[in-house]
Design a protein around this motif. Structure first.
Motif, PDB file in Angstrom:
ATOM      1  N   LEU A 134       0.240  -1.195   0.459  1.00  0.00           N
ATOM      2  CA  LEU A 134       0.190   0.093  -0.149  1.00  0.00           C
ATOM      3  C   LEU A 134       1.210   1.199   0.635  1.00  0.00           C
ATOM      4  O   LEU A 134       0.406   2.014  -1.112  1.00  0.00           O
ATOM      5  CB  LEU A 134      -1.399  -0.215   1.343  1.00  0.00           C
ATOM      6  CG  LEU A 134      -1.889   1.376   0.959  1.00  0.00           C
ATOM      7  CD1 LEU A 134      -2.783   1.070   0.155  1.00  0.00           C
ATOM      8  CD2 LEU A 134      -2.375   1.460   2.693  1.00  0.00           C
ATOM      9  N   ALA A 135       1.804   1.537   0.588  1.00  0.00           N
ATOM     10  CA  ALA A 135       2.901   2.408   1.359  1.00  0.00           C
ATOM     11  C   ALA A 135       3.703   3.228  -0.421  1.00  0.00           C
ATOM     12  O   ALA A 135       3.438   3.659  -0.643  1.00  0.00           O
ATOM     13  CB  ALA A 135       3.539   2.030   2.024  1.00  0.00           C
ATOM     14  N   GLY A 151       1.254   6.751  -6.552  1.00  0.00           N
ATOM     15  CA  GLY A 151       0.170   8.650  -6.845  1.00  0.00           C
ATOM     16  C   GLY A 151      -0.886   8.157  -7.323  1.00  0.00           C
ATOM     17  O   GLY A 151      -1.989   7.241  -6.294  1.00  0.00           O
ATOM     18  N   ASN A 152      -1.427   7.212  -8.745  1.00  0.00           N
ATOM     19  CA  ASN A 152      -2.484   7.259  -9.400  1.00  0.00           C
ATOM     20  C   ASN A 152      -2.110   5.578  -8.876  1.00  0.00           C
ATOM     21  O   ASN A 152      -1.822   4.687  -9.867  1.00  0.00           O
ATOM     22  CB  ASN A 152      -2.466   7.764 -10.724  1.00  0.00           C
ATOM     23  CG  ASN A 152      -3.647   7.250 -11.227  1.00  0.00           C
ATOM     24  OD1 ASN A 152      -5.097   7.227 -10.457  1.00  0.00           O
ATOM     25  ND2 ASN A 152      -3.763   6.976 -12.783  1.00  0.00           N
ATOM     26  N   PHE A 153      -3.293   5.067  -8.552  1.00  0.00           N
ATOM     27  CA  PHE A 153      -3.372   3.836  -8.040  1.00  0.00           C
ATOM     28  C   PHE A 153      -4.614   3.478  -7.774  1.00  0.00           C
ATOM     29  O   PHE A 153      -5.576   3.928  -7.361  1.00  0.00           O
ATOM     30  CB  PHE A 153      -2.485   3.370  -7.156  1.00  0.00           C
ATOM     31  CG  PHE A 153      -2.930   3.377  -5.636  1.00  0.00           C
ATOM     32  CD1 PHE A 153      -3.155   2.601  -5.054  1.00  0.00           C
ATOM     33  CD2 PHE A 153      -2.573   4.486  -5.326  1.00  0.00           C
ATOM     34  CE1 PHE A 153      -4.561   2.917  -3.581  1.00  0.00           C
ATOM     35  CE2 PHE A 153      -2.919   5.027  -3.971  1.00  0.00           C
ATOM     36  CZ  PHE A 153      -3.503   4.244  -3.029  1.00  0.00           C
ATOM     37  N   GLY A 195      -6.641   8.688  -1.228  1.00  0.00           N
ATOM     38  CA  GLY A 195      -7.695   9.261  -1.021  1.00  0.00           C
ATOM     39  C   GLY A 195      -9.173   8.911  -0.040  1.00  0.00           C
ATOM     40  O   GLY A 195      -9.501   9.404   0.544  1.00  0.00           O
ATOM     41  N   LYS A 196      -9.192   7.688  -0.899  1.00  0.00           N
ATOM     42  CA  LYS A 196     -10.596   7.305  -0.414  1.00  0.00           C
ATOM     43  C   LYS A 196     -10.555   5.943  -0.331  1.00  0.00           C
ATOM     44  O   LYS A 196      -9.274   4.706  -1.188  1.00  0.00           O
ATOM     45  CB  LYS A 196     -10.938   7.886  -2.130  1.00  0.00           C
ATOM     46  CG  LYS A 196     -12.480   7.281  -1.824  1.00  0.00           C
ATOM     47  CD  LYS A 196     -13.763   8.231  -2.321  1.00  0.00           C
ATOM     48  CE  LYS A 196     -15.086   7.462  -2.344  1.00  0.00           C
ATOM     49  NZ  LYS A 196     -15.588   7.884  -3.260  1.00  0.00           N
ATOM     50  N   ILE A 197     -11.043   4.986   0.436  1.00  0.00           N
ATOM     51  CA  ILE A 197     -11.502   3.466   0.499  1.00  0.00           C
ATOM     52  C   ILE A 197     -13.305   2.956   0.561  1.00  0.00           C
ATOM     53  O   ILE A 197     -13.821   4.351   1.532  1.00  0.00           O
ATOM     54  CB  ILE A 197     -11.214   3.205   2.141  1.00  0.00           C
ATOM     55  CG1 ILE A 197      -9.608   2.719   1.749  1.00  0.00           C
ATOM     56  CG2 ILE A 197     -11.528   1.191   2.078  1.00  0.00           C
ATOM     57  CD1 ILE A 197      -8.711   2.329   2.533  1.00  0.00           C
TER      58      ILE A 197
END
Length: 108
Positions: free
Chosen positions: A9-10, A16-18, A64-66
């Protein structure tokens, strides 16, 4: 609480875009690539299964979101408590200001 895939995850966050995936509950979380299936990620006390049959929640992770899938055994309050428990882990500090949604509602 056991955390698996935090290095993965890190690295994704740093790139960036993932898009990634996660399964989690009060016992911990597993972060993994999108080409793998939620139902294949397991550890003691944590197992996702289709149709709300498992003991864990499934989510999609993006910058930024889950977004968390519905599970009939988990209320919004319970999910919020688990999220807060996860965010208390130093390894997940980078997620501290992320948006978490469940059942179409923003939890934090």
């Amino acid at each position: 609480m056991k955390l698996i895939g935090v290095e993965f995850l890190a690295n994704q966050i740093a790139d960036g875009n993932f898009t990634a995936k996660v399964v989690f509950n009060h016992n911990g979380a597993i972060f993994f690539p999108v080409h793998e299936q939620h139902r294949d990620q397991k550890m003691p006390g944590l197992s996702y299964a289709d149709e709300s049959a498992g003991t864990a929640l499934a989510g999609m992770v993006s910058p930024g979101k889950i977004e968390i899938r519905n599970h009939r055994d988990f209320s919004s309050e319970r999910v919020t408590a688990i999220i807060n428990q996860l965010l208390a882990a130093a390894e997940l500090a980078a997620l501290g200001n992320w948006e978490f949604t469940y059942r179409g509602q923003k939890l934090r």
